[in-house]
Write a protein that holds these residues in place. Structure first.
Motif, PDB file in Angstrom:
ATOM      1  N   ASP A  35       0.837  -1.202   0.000  1.00 55.28           N
ATOM      2  CA  ASP A  35       0.000   0.000   0.000  1.00 55.28           C
ATOM      3  C   ASP A  35       0.869   1.248   0.000  1.00 55.28           C
ATOM      4  OD1 ASP A  35      -2.860   1.150   0.532  1.00 55.28           O
ATOM      5  OD2 ASP A  35      -1.569   2.139   2.003  1.00 55.28           O
ATOM      6  N   ARG A  66       1.221   4.132  -3.114  1.00 58.46           N
ATOM      7  CA  ARG A  66       0.997   5.563  -2.893  1.00 58.46           C
ATOM      8  C   ARG A  66       2.220   6.406  -3.219  1.00 58.46           C
ATOM      9  NH1 ARG A  66      -0.207   6.136   3.131  1.00 58.46           N
ATOM     10  NH2 ARG A  66       0.304   3.936   3.376  1.00 58.46           N
ATOM     11  N   GLU A 118      -6.363   2.179 -10.957  1.00 62.35           N
ATOM     12  CA  GLU A 118      -7.299   2.206  -9.832  1.00 62.35           C
ATOM     13  C   GLU A 118      -7.082   0.908  -9.056  1.00 62.35           C
ATOM     14  OE1 GLU A 118     -12.088   2.103  -8.790  1.00 62.35           O
ATOM     15  OE2 GLU A 118     -11.428   2.481 -10.851  1.00 62.35           O
ATOM     16  N   TRP A 119      -6.571   1.055  -7.834  1.00 66.21           N
ATOM     17  CA  TRP A 119      -6.319  -0.107  -6.991  1.00 66.21           C
ATOM     18  C   TRP A 119      -7.618  -0.456  -6.261  1.00 66.21           C
ATOM     19  CZ3 TRP A 119      -1.532  -2.065  -7.811  1.00 66.21           C
ATOM     20  CH2 TRP A 119      -0.560  -1.197  -8.297  1.00 66.21           C
ATOM     21  N   GLY A 168      -9.771  -2.058  -3.830  1.00 68.03           N
ATOM     22  CA  GLY A 168      -9.536  -2.754  -2.574  1.00 68.03           C
ATOM     23  C   GLY A 168     -10.455  -3.937  -2.373  1.00 68.03           C
ATOM     24  N   ARG A 221     -12.691   5.916  -3.798  1.00 72.24           N
ATOM     25  CA  ARG A 221     -11.693   6.734  -3.112  1.00 72.24           C
ATOM     26  C   ARG A 221     -11.812   6.627  -1.590  1.00 72.24           C
ATOM     27  NH1 ARG A 221      -6.636   8.550  -3.206  1.00 72.24           N
ATOM     28  NH2 ARG A 221      -6.409  10.590  -2.192  1.00 72.24           N
ATOM     29  N   GLU A 256     -10.053   3.535  -0.447  1.00 72.93           N
ATOM     30  CA  GLU A 256      -8.616   3.689  -0.644  1.00 72.93           C
ATOM     31  C   GLU A 256      -7.987   4.530   0.462  1.00 72.93           C
ATOM     32  OE1 GLU A 256      -5.568   5.577  -3.991  1.00 72.93           O
ATOM     33  OE2 GLU A 256      -7.662   5.185  -4.499  1.00 72.93           O
TER      34      GLU A 256
END
Length: 207
Positions: A20, A24, A35-36, A38, A111, A114
């Motif tokens: 993570d 970032r 786009e990670w 989750g 978002r 995230e």
């Protein structure tokens, strides 16, 4: 062009924290926007399934002493290698209960998920915060732009049951640990596989 990459994680894995942090802060060669997405999972459930036990059977520590000693040294080494802050306030293996945070994460998306995810990782691994504390969780949700009421909603047993089912499904689809990234049906396991993932994504973008 934006590529979606499913990101399976639990908060108690230091390697999931490193992944993570890298997503970032690090440049590991991705030439496209990502786009990670989750996908929180219960690592205890995964470990039980691997050993043929029921999903919520009592935890069994299977690490032999030499492997545990290596793991502790490797975590400190990789934190320095990645430049990731690492200063937990607790002693292994007595980590704070991560289940409430995972349940909250399962109710968030986009978002908000995230930002919440990163706030919990930071809180656990270097900000010395108790991620099982409802006040800490509400603050993280608010920071993510979510409704703090989700903290109480996540306490519903049905939320944990749903996340357990999704964890079992992830295991059936080949997810055996965290962090795991899935892109285009291909599995990449570990924070040290992000460069390989970037290589595959970039190759596909150039074709």
């Amino acid at each position: 062009m934006t590529v979606k990459i499913d990101t399976y994680y639990d908060f108690r894995s230091p390697y999931a924290y490193f992944a993570d942090y890298r997503a970032r802060n690090a440049d590991f060669g991705l030439a496209v926007e990502v786009e990670w997405v989750g996908r929180p999972i219960f690592i205890d459930v995964i470990l039980n399934l691997q050993s043929g036990r029921e999903p919520w059977a009592p935890y069994v520590d299977t690490l032999i002493p030499p492997k545990r000693a290596y793991l502790m040294a490797d975590i400190r080494r990789m934190a320095r290698f990645y430049g990731a802050p690492y200063k937990p306030s607790w002693k292994w293996p007595n980590r704070p209960n991560q289940i409430p945070a995972l349940c909250i994460a399962s109710l968030l998306s986009g978002r908000a998920e995230e930002v919440f995810r990163s706030a919990i990782f930071d809180g656990l691994w270097h900000e010395q915060r108790d991620i099982s504390d409802p006040a800490v969780l509400r603050e993280a949700v608010a920071r993510a732009g979510g409704d703090p009421a989700v903290v109480e909603q996540a306490a519903d047993p049905g939320v944990r049951d749903a996340l357990t089912r999704r964890t079992v499904e992830a295991y059936a689809n080949g997810v055996f640990g965290t962090p795991t990234f899935v892109w285009n049906g291909e599995i990449f396991f570990g924070a040290d596989r992000l460069e390989v993932l970037a290589w595959k994504v970039n190759r596909a973008a150039d074709e």
